[in-house]
Scaffold this motif. Structure first.
Motif, PDB file in Angstrom:
ATOM      1  N   ASP A 181     -21.113 -29.829 -18.110  1.00  0.00           N
ATOM      2  CA  ASP A 181     -20.366 -29.261 -19.461  1.00  0.00           C
ATOM      3  C   ASP A 181     -19.186 -28.972 -18.680  1.00  0.00           C
ATOM      4  OD1 ASP A 181     -21.157 -27.281 -17.808  1.00  0.00           O
ATOM      5  OD2 ASP A 181     -22.848 -26.825 -19.537  1.00  0.00           O
ATOM      6  N   PHE A 182     -19.126 -28.517 -18.214  1.00  0.00           N
ATOM      7  CA  PHE A 182     -17.784 -27.559 -17.746  1.00  0.00           C
ATOM      8  C   PHE A 182     -16.216 -28.887 -17.322  1.00  0.00           C
ATOM      9  CE2 PHE A 182     -19.443 -28.153 -13.583  1.00  0.00           C
ATOM     10  CZ  PHE A 182     -18.858 -28.991 -12.862  1.00  0.00           C
ATOM     11  N   ALA A 183     -16.784 -30.339 -17.431  1.00  0.00           N
ATOM     12  CA  ALA A 183     -15.676 -31.419 -17.665  1.00  0.00           C
ATOM     13  C   ALA A 183     -15.722 -31.982 -18.307  1.00  0.00           C
ATOM     14  CB  ALA A 183     -16.588 -31.712 -16.434  1.00  0.00           C
ATOM     15  N   GLU A 184     -14.257 -31.915 -18.807  1.00  0.00           N
ATOM     16  CA  GLU A 184     -14.145 -33.203 -20.108  1.00  0.00           C
ATOM     17  C   GLU A 184     -12.590 -34.063 -19.190  1.00  0.00           C
ATOM     18  OE1 GLU A 184     -11.266 -32.199 -23.945  1.00  0.00           O
ATOM     19  OE2 GLU A 184     -12.555 -30.426 -22.635  1.00  0.00           O
ATOM     20  N   LEU A 185     -13.031 -35.820 -20.091  1.00  0.00           N
ATOM     21  CA  LEU A 185     -12.164 -36.312 -20.430  1.00  0.00           C
ATOM     22  C   LEU A 185     -11.247 -36.584 -21.582  1.00  0.00           C
ATOM     23  CD1 LEU A 185     -14.404 -39.622 -19.790  1.00  0.00           C
ATOM     24  CD2 LEU A 185     -12.715 -38.903 -18.160  1.00  0.00           C
ATOM     25  N   VAL A 186      -9.990 -36.688 -21.272  1.00  0.00           N
ATOM     26  CA  VAL A 186      -8.263 -36.569 -21.721  1.00  0.00           C
ATOM     27  C   VAL A 186      -8.327 -38.336 -21.815  1.00  0.00           C
ATOM     28  CG1 VAL A 186      -6.331 -35.811 -23.071  1.00  0.00           C
ATOM     29  CG2 VAL A 186      -7.728 -33.805 -21.129  1.00  0.00           C
ATOM     30  N   ILE A 187      -8.170 -38.721 -22.520  1.00  0.00           N
ATOM     31  CA  ILE A 187      -7.994 -40.565 -23.305  1.00  0.00           C
ATOM     32  C   ILE A 187      -6.342 -40.310 -23.565  1.00  0.00           C
ATOM     33  CG2 ILE A 187      -8.781 -42.668 -23.492  1.00  0.00           C
ATOM     34  CD1 ILE A 187     -10.335 -41.002 -20.829  1.00  0.00           C
ATOM     35  N   GLY A 188      -5.657 -41.002 -23.630  1.00  0.00           N
ATOM     36  CA  GLY A 188      -4.430 -41.796 -24.086  1.00  0.00           C
ATOM     37  C   GLY A 188      -2.999 -42.249 -22.746  1.00  0.00           C
ATOM     38  N   ASP A 189      -2.039 -41.927 -24.072  1.00  0.00           N
ATOM     39  CA  ASP A 189      -1.047 -42.024 -23.006  1.00  0.00           C
ATOM     40  C   ASP A 189      -0.654 -41.009 -22.424  1.00  0.00           C
ATOM     41  OD1 ASP A 189       1.958 -42.179 -22.100  1.00  0.00           O
ATOM     42  OD2 ASP A 189       2.068 -43.723 -23.955  1.00  0.00           O
ATOM     43  N   ILE A 190      -0.335 -40.849 -21.098  1.00  0.00           N
ATOM     44  CA  ILE A 190      -0.054 -39.513 -20.934  1.00  0.00           C
ATOM     45  C   ILE A 190       1.058 -38.950 -21.489  1.00  0.00           C
ATOM     46  CG2 ILE A 190      -1.345 -39.849 -18.637  1.00  0.00           C
ATOM     47  CD1 ILE A 190       0.779 -40.020 -16.862  1.00  0.00           C
ATOM     48  N   GLN A 202      -9.841 -34.241   0.553  1.00  0.00           N
ATOM     49  CA  GLN A 202      -8.383 -33.714  -0.689  1.00  0.00           C
ATOM     50  C   GLN A 202      -8.847 -33.096  -1.148  1.00  0.00           C
ATOM     51  OE1 GLN A 202      -9.896 -36.761   0.083  1.00  0.00           O
ATOM     52  NE2 GLN A 202      -9.214 -38.162  -1.106  1.00  0.00           N
ATOM     53  N   TYR A 203      -9.880 -33.038  -2.054  1.00  0.00           N
ATOM     54  CA  TYR A 203     -10.642 -32.250  -3.017  1.00  0.00           C
ATOM     55  C   TYR A 203     -10.764 -30.699  -2.320  1.00  0.00           C
ATOM     56  CZ  TYR A 203      -9.306 -36.070  -6.261  1.00  0.00           C
ATOM     57  OH  TYR A 203      -8.557 -37.228  -7.166  1.00  0.00           O
ATOM     58  N   ALA A 204     -11.539 -30.670  -1.527  1.00  0.00           N
ATOM     59  CA  ALA A 204     -12.491 -30.238  -1.012  1.00  0.00           C
ATOM     60  C   ALA A 204     -11.401 -28.248  -0.698  1.00  0.00           C
ATOM     61  CB  ALA A 204     -13.459 -29.867  -0.096  1.00  0.00           C
ATOM     62  N   PHE A 205     -10.768 -28.861   0.214  1.00  0.00           N
ATOM     63  CA  PHE A 205      -9.355 -28.116   0.708  1.00  0.00           C
ATOM     64  C   PHE A 205      -8.438 -27.550  -1.221  1.00  0.00           C
ATOM     65  CE2 PHE A 205      -5.301 -27.171   1.402  1.00  0.00           C
ATOM     66  CZ  PHE A 205      -5.256 -26.143   2.209  1.00  0.00           C
ATOM     67  N   PRO A 206      -7.902 -27.927  -1.382  1.00  0.00           N
ATOM     68  CA  PRO A 206      -7.153 -27.009  -2.896  1.00  0.00           C
ATOM     69  C   PRO A 206      -8.462 -26.970  -2.893  1.00  0.00           C
ATOM     70  CG  PRO A 206      -7.309 -29.913  -2.633  1.00  0.00           C
ATOM     71  CD  PRO A 206      -7.893 -29.450  -1.514  1.00  0.00           C
ATOM     72  N   ILE A 207      -9.576 -26.976  -4.080  1.00  0.00           N
ATOM     73  CA  ILE A 207      -9.853 -26.481  -4.866  1.00  0.00           C
ATOM     74  C   ILE A 207     -10.366 -25.073  -4.091  1.00  0.00           C
ATOM     75  CG2 ILE A 207     -11.810 -26.265  -6.023  1.00  0.00           C
ATOM     76  CD1 ILE A 207     -11.741 -29.609  -6.499  1.00  0.00           C
ATOM     77  N   MET A 215     -14.773 -33.900  -8.081  1.00  0.00           N
ATOM     78  CA  MET A 215     -14.461 -33.124  -7.993  1.00  0.00           C
ATOM     79  C   MET A 215     -15.261 -31.719  -8.767  1.00  0.00           C
ATOM     80  SD  MET A 215     -10.524 -32.347 -10.295  1.00  0.00           S
ATOM     81  CE  MET A 215      -9.138 -32.787  -9.062  1.00  0.00           C
ATOM     82  N   CYS A 216     -15.638 -32.451  -9.645  1.00  0.00           N
ATOM     83  CA  CYS A 216     -16.418 -31.891 -10.369  1.00  0.00           C
ATOM     84  C   CYS A 216     -18.331 -30.990  -9.917  1.00  0.00           C
ATOM     85  CB  CYS A 216     -17.610 -32.467 -11.857  1.00  0.00           C
ATOM     86  SG  CYS A 216     -16.557 -32.721 -12.836  1.00  0.00           S
ATOM     87  N   GLU A 217     -18.616 -31.851  -8.596  1.00  0.00           N
ATOM     88  CA  GLU A 217     -19.821 -31.749  -7.792  1.00  0.00           C
ATOM     89  C   GLU A 217     -18.717 -29.952  -6.540  1.00  0.00           C
ATOM     90  OE1 GLU A 217     -22.869 -30.812  -4.993  1.00  0.00           O
ATOM     91  OE2 GLU A 217     -22.651 -31.824  -7.608  1.00  0.00           O
ATOM     92  N   ILE A 218     -17.713 -30.995  -6.060  1.00  0.00           N
ATOM     93  CA  ILE A 218     -17.045 -29.608  -5.170  1.00  0.00           C
ATOM     94  C   ILE A 218     -16.772 -28.079  -5.725  1.00  0.00           C
ATOM     95  CG2 ILE A 218     -14.687 -29.264  -3.998  1.00  0.00           C
ATOM     96  CD1 ILE A 218     -14.897 -32.384  -3.689  1.00  0.00           C
ATOM     97  N   ALA A 219     -16.430 -28.539  -7.336  1.00  0.00           N
ATOM     98  CA  ALA A 219     -15.825 -27.348  -8.284  1.00  0.00           C
ATOM     99  C   ALA A 219     -17.633 -26.921  -8.318  1.00  0.00           C
ATOM    100  CB  ALA A 219     -15.692 -27.741  -9.591  1.00  0.00           C
ATOM    101  N   LYS A 220     -18.071 -26.897  -8.624  1.00  0.00           N
ATOM    102  CA  LYS A 220     -20.051 -26.654  -8.816  1.00  0.00           C
ATOM    103  C   LYS A 220     -19.878 -25.923  -7.243  1.00  0.00           C
ATOM    104  CE  LYS A 220     -22.495 -29.471 -11.831  1.00  0.00           C
ATOM    105  NZ  LYS A 220     -23.606 -31.118 -11.343  1.00  0.00           N
ATOM    106  N   ARG A 221     -19.503 -26.493  -5.811  1.00  0.00           N
ATOM    107  CA  ARG A 221     -19.935 -25.867  -4.909  1.00  0.00           C
ATOM    108  C   ARG A 221     -18.783 -24.315  -4.265  1.00  0.00           C
ATOM    109  NH1 ARG A 221     -21.357 -30.153  -0.178  1.00  0.00           N
ATOM    110  NH2 ARG A 221     -21.705 -29.111   0.768  1.00  0.00           N
ATOM    111  N   THR A 222     -17.771 -24.769  -4.867  1.00  0.00           N
ATOM    112  CA  THR A 222     -16.879 -23.692  -4.806  1.00  0.00           C
ATOM    113  C   THR A 222     -16.948 -22.100  -5.266  1.00  0.00           C
ATOM    114  OG1 THR A 222     -15.580 -25.637  -3.963  1.00  0.00           O
ATOM    115  CG2 THR A 222     -14.600 -22.808  -4.875  1.00  0.00           C
ATOM    116  N   THR A 223     -17.816 -22.897  -6.708  1.00  0.00           N
ATOM    117  CA  THR A 223     -18.283 -21.261  -7.806  1.00  0.00           C
ATOM    118  C   THR A 223     -18.809 -20.965  -6.775  1.00  0.00           C
ATOM    119  OG1 THR A 223     -17.668 -22.814  -9.860  1.00  0.00           O
ATOM    120  CG2 THR A 223     -18.867 -20.745  -9.234  1.00  0.00           C
TER     121      THR A 223
END
Length: 273
Positions: A122-131, A29-34, A65-73
């Motif tokens: 290093d290309f990934a980041e957490l965004v913490i808090g109330d959305i 479900q992540y591999a296809f859309p990425i 998601m990060c691993e899939i992003a690497k492979r897709t790049t």
């Protein structure tokens, strides 16, 4: 049976793209859309894409998601910016029946922020808090150089999903023309168009004239393995006010379709003479 046997060959010798086609990458479900987002970005001349997971919890999905992003790049040349949104402290209290409290409750799915941050590339980041706060602020940082290309929504509640979908209301140039949207929790028994993430999507469509979220068009018919559950959860946000979807946008060259019947009739006429 023959597809399963062929999958063994693809798993051993196939390209990354073939492995995505055969659902051999963890979290299809992540591999296809990425990969879809990368292909669209390449078609339209982008060099980078932003992809987002809402509802990180322990972080396994974000790491994947990060691993899939690497492979897709590696397969496409498109770079990715990855963001994971979460409260960092688990789920907030449910507001009412629309949040499916029979399935989810406050405090579910906490996060070890420190360990997860250390593990992210290093290309990934957490965004913490109330959305409700983090999404509007994040939208102001989006650029057309790295448009949003995929959004995964795993926030369980209707109330949280409603706030999450604000991510799709920014300037049109900050998105790909079609953005795959994965709705993880519509598989819960209590989910329906009047509760949960489906209700949030319904209201989003009612409130936005030029942004619409719909099931991904004919996706099942395009897949090799057609009975996987993720297909039913894959939607697409259509950015109808995107410049690439305007009549003023001209493609080169123009498309044309051959007509073999004309050629056939001409040949018959020549033979008869």
């Amino acid at each position: 049976m023959h597809l399963n046997l062929l999958s063994v060959f693809v798993a051993l010798f196939g390209s990354y793209r073939a492995k995505v086609d055969f659902d051999l990458v963890v979290r299809q479900q992540y591999a296809f859309p990425i990969l879809y987002a990368a292909d669209m970005a390449k078609r339209y001349g982008y060099k980078a894409v932003t992809i987002i997971e809402f509802g990180v919890a322990g972080g396994a999905g974000l790491m994947n998601m990060c691993e899939i992003a690497k492979r897709t790049t590696k397969a496409t040349g498109i770079e990715f910016r990855v963001f994971g949104f979460d409260t960092g402290t688990g789920m907030p209290p449910a507001i009412d029946y629309r949040d499916l409290p029979e399935s989810f409750q406050a405090g579910d799915f906490p996060m070890d922020q420190e360990r997860l941050r250390e593990a992210l590339p290093d290309f990934a980041e957490l965004v913490i808090g109330d959305i409700a706060d983090t999404v509007p602020a994040f939208c102001k940082t989006l650029t057309e150089d790295a448009p949003v290309g995929f959004v995964a929504i795993d926030v369980d509640y209707y109330s949280s999903a409603k706030k999450t979908l604000e991510i799709l209301k920014g300037a049109p140039e900050h998105y790909l023309p079609i953005v795959p949207v994965y709705l993880d929790d519509i598989g819960v028994d209590g989910s329906n168009p009047w509760t949960g993430e489906l209700l949030a999507v319904k209201e989003f469509n009612e409130e936005n004239a030029l942004r619409k979220i719909a099931p991904f068009t004919l996706l099942r018919s395009q897949r090799i393995f057609k009975n996987t559950q993720w297909i039913d959860r894959m939607f697409a946000a259509h950015i109808h006010d995107h410049a690439l979807r305007s009549p003023e946008n001209k493609r080169e060259p123009q498309r044309s379709l051959p007509n073999e019947y004309i050629n056939w009739r001409s040949k018959d006429t020549a033979d008869a003479s």
